[in-house]
Design a protein around this motif. Structure first.
Motif, PDB file in Angstrom:
ATOM      1  N   MET A 243       0.830  -1.211   0.000  1.00  0.00           N
ATOM      2  CA  MET A 243       0.000   0.000   0.000  1.00  0.00           C
ATOM      3  C   MET A 243       0.865   1.262   0.000  1.00  0.00           C
ATOM      4  O   MET A 243       0.534   2.257  -0.646  1.00  0.00           O
ATOM      5  N   PHE A 244       1.993   1.221   0.705  1.00  0.00           N
ATOM      6  CA  PHE A 244       2.914   2.350   0.746  1.00  0.00           C
ATOM      7  C   PHE A 244       3.441   2.686  -0.649  1.00  0.00           C
ATOM      8  O   PHE A 244       3.561   3.864  -1.002  1.00  0.00           O
ATOM      9  N   ILE A 350      -7.827  -8.288   3.995  1.00  0.00           N
ATOM     10  CA  ILE A 350      -7.860  -8.008   5.435  1.00  0.00           C
ATOM     11  C   ILE A 350      -8.762  -9.006   6.164  1.00  0.00           C
ATOM     12  O   ILE A 350      -8.385  -9.571   7.197  1.00  0.00           O
ATOM     13  N   THR A 351      -9.960  -9.249   5.632  1.00  0.00           N
ATOM     14  CA  THR A 351     -10.900 -10.123   6.333  1.00  0.00           C
ATOM     15  C   THR A 351     -10.547 -11.596   6.195  1.00  0.00           C
ATOM     16  O   THR A 351     -10.991 -12.417   6.996  1.00  0.00           O
ATOM     17  N   ALA A 360     -11.022  -2.997  11.354  1.00  0.00           N
ATOM     18  CA  ALA A 360     -10.940  -1.545  11.180  1.00  0.00           C
ATOM     19  C   ALA A 360      -9.521  -1.055  11.440  1.00  0.00           C
ATOM     20  O   ALA A 360      -8.993  -0.208  10.713  1.00  0.00           O
ATOM     21  N   THR A 361      -8.887  -1.589  12.491  1.00  0.00           N
ATOM     22  CA  THR A 361      -7.499  -1.217  12.786  1.00  0.00           C
ATOM     23  C   THR A 361      -6.579  -1.652  11.659  1.00  0.00           C
ATOM     24  O   THR A 361      -5.704  -0.892  11.227  1.00  0.00           O
ATOM     25  N   ALA A 362      -6.748  -2.891  11.181  1.00  0.00           N
ATOM     26  CA  ALA A 362      -5.913  -3.390  10.084  1.00  0.00           C
ATOM     27  C   ALA A 362      -6.092  -2.537   8.833  1.00  0.00           C
ATOM     28  O   ALA A 362      -5.122  -2.251   8.124  1.00  0.00           O
ATOM     29  N   PHE A 367      -3.777   0.226   5.359  1.00  0.00           N
ATOM     30  CA  PHE A 367      -4.120   0.942   4.130  1.00  0.00           C
ATOM     31  C   PHE A 367      -4.047   2.456   4.328  1.00  0.00           C
ATOM     32  O   PHE A 367      -3.268   3.146   3.669  1.00  0.00           O
ATOM     33  N   GLY A 368      -4.843   2.989   5.278  1.00  0.00           N
ATOM     34  CA  GLY A 368      -4.925   4.435   5.437  1.00  0.00           C
ATOM     35  C   GLY A 368      -3.611   5.090   5.814  1.00  0.00           C
ATOM     36  O   GLY A 368      -3.142   6.021   5.146  1.00  0.00           O
ATOM     37  N   VAL A 369      -2.988   4.598   6.899  1.00  0.00           N
ATOM     38  CA  VAL A 369      -1.741   5.205   7.363  1.00  0.00           C
ATOM     39  C   VAL A 369      -0.606   4.945   6.380  1.00  0.00           C
ATOM     40  O   VAL A 369       0.172   5.849   6.052  1.00  0.00           O
ATOM     41  N   ALA A 370      -0.484   3.693   5.901  1.00  0.00           N
ATOM     42  CA  ALA A 370       0.591   3.367   4.957  1.00  0.00           C
ATOM     43  C   ALA A 370       0.486   4.213   3.692  1.00  0.00           C
ATOM     44  O   ALA A 370       1.489   4.722   3.178  1.00  0.00           O
TER      45      ALA A 370
END
Length: 438
Positions: A243-244, A350-351, A360-362, A367-370
């Motif tokens: 994702m990064f 993820i699931t 949600a954390t994963a 995804f979001g932070v990376a």
């Protein structure tokens, strides 16, 4: 807790069966009206701010502050949403912030600009992050969990977001020209109010509601140890790396592609042509989203992510090497395949691979932070490269980075082929209901 120990057969859901269910349209409406707000802001905020006298640097500062604020909030939002499960509290907070968009831009932002353009950019960026770059993670994580609880495909409901992107641009553009530019912010508030009504009536299965009220019915609790195990999982590390270097570069590539496109259009108005191409891309994206869940189920989420990266390489490399108007249109339209592949594959990986109690954390970390870190890391160097060595040469370097990151991530990520979509006991998950029946 290993994913292997919790595998089960997830119930299948076809688009035809979903279309006959009111709950599916309810959650589709959540996507539609949320991404209507998203599209209004990202399509028109630059023009509106410029008309109000804000320069390009401060407009860029708003986007930077949004990204930094989202980067700080997403880990917290992920933790809170996993603790909440299918409770709507955090989603409702995002809706409340969305409803305040109209009053904010009508009564708060203009005085801030008179006081300080930089101060207004910082405050505006922080506020809009609550609605958009941080808020979107809450919306996606909640709706994905709810789709499993209600037994329909996430990707089928998500296509309503793409439809919103295509339609609201036309509606807001008409309002801009025929009412006044400020009216678009009140349209965003209206969409948020409708979104709030749909969220209020959105159904959660009775067993899921009871489980959420009981709180600790799951064998896996959200804790520091759980998060620590996630970060030591090689599949999660590989997912973060991917994702990064791919999802982030997807955004970085698109940031200034319109300028590159305009340089190579040899007939007609490049701005009008580009807007028409983007509209076609968005509606095509919605059509592809219809079949994306079936396709990803067929090939597996890991291969779906690899295919997304491969198409991105083709688009970036093609844009560097073949620059006719028709070719650049074709490269842009490939994004209609990329986005559905990425979104559906991300959620399914993820699931399938990690405990759904912390989905949600994963999602927000993986995804979001990376992706946010990647955008922050790549935007400046590639922006400088566009000026120093030209777009085409910068795109060649970008394609090499994407290939390298994809190869590294592929070695780290385990294959999900054959795994069920819902793994682990999460309140309201299909697997929890199946176990209860047995």
């Amino acid at each position: 807790m290993s994913a292997e120990a919790l595998e089960t057969t997830a119930p299948t859901s076809t688009l035809r069966s979903s279309l006959r269910r009111g709950v599916f349209w309810n959650y589709g409406g959540l996507y539609f009206f949320y991404f209507a707000i998203w599209q209004i802001f990202f399509s028109f905020h630059g023009l509106w701010l410029s008309e109000k006298g804000m320069g390009e640097g401060n407009i860029g500062l708003i986007n930077t502050v949004m990204a930094i604020t989202a980067l700080c909030l997403q880990p917290l939002y992920g933790y809170l949403q996993d603790r909440l499960g299918l409770k709507k509290n955090l989603f409702a907070f995002v809706v409340l912030c969305g409803a305040a968009v109209g009053p904010f831009f009508a009564f708060v932002f203009p005085p801030l600009m008179e006081w300080s353009m930089v101060g207004a950019a910082v405050v505006g960026g922080m506020f809009m992050a609550l609605v958009l770059l941080a808020g979107v993670s809450v919306v996606e994580a909640f709706n994905e969990r709810a789709s499993r609880a209600n037994e329909f495909e996430y990707g089928h409901a998500r296509l309503f977001g793409s439809i919103a992107g295509g339609t609201i641009t036309l509606v807001a553009g008409w309002m801009w020209a025929n009412v006044n530019p400020d009216s678009i912010w009140w349209a965003a508030s209206f969409c948020a109010i409708v979104l709030g009504v749909l969220l209020f009536v959105a159904k959660v299965p009775e067993q899921a509601r009871a489980s959420a009220q009981d709180g600790d019915t799951s064998t896996t609790k959200v804790s520091k140890e759980t998060i620590k195990r996630l970060f030591t999982d090689r599949s999660f590390v590989g997912f973060v790396v991917l994702m990064f270097g791919t999802a982030a570069l997807y955004d970085v590539f698109d940031q200034q592609f319109a300028l590159y496109f305009a340089q190579h259009v040899d007939h007609g108005d490049p701005v009008t042509l580009f807007s028409q191409v983007v509209t076609i891309q968005i509606f095509t994206e919605a059509a592809v989203m219809l079949v994306a869940p079936w396709f990803v189920n067929k090939i597996g989420a890991k291969r779906g992510l690899q295919l997304f990266a491969a198409i991105l390489v083709v688009r970036v490399l093609g844009s560097a090497l073949v620059t006719t108007t028709e070719a650049l249109i074709a490269w842009r339209l490939l994004a209609a395949i990329e986005m559905p592949l990425m979104l559906v594959s991300v959620m399914k990986y993820i699931t399938r691979m990690f405990d759904v109690k912390i989905s949600a954390t994963a999602y927000m970390l993986g995804f979001g932070v990376a992706k946010s870190i990647g955008v922050a890391a790549f935007s400046l160097p590639f922006g400088a490269a566009y000026e120093s060595i030209g777009f085409a040469n910068a795109y060649l370097i970008m394609s090499v980075v994407i290939v390298a990151v994809t190869v590294i991530a592929s070695f780290l990520m385990r294959d999900d082929k054959g795994r069920a979509d819902a793994i682990g006991e999460d309140p309201g998950e299909p697997v929890a209901r199946e176990l209860a029946r047995a």
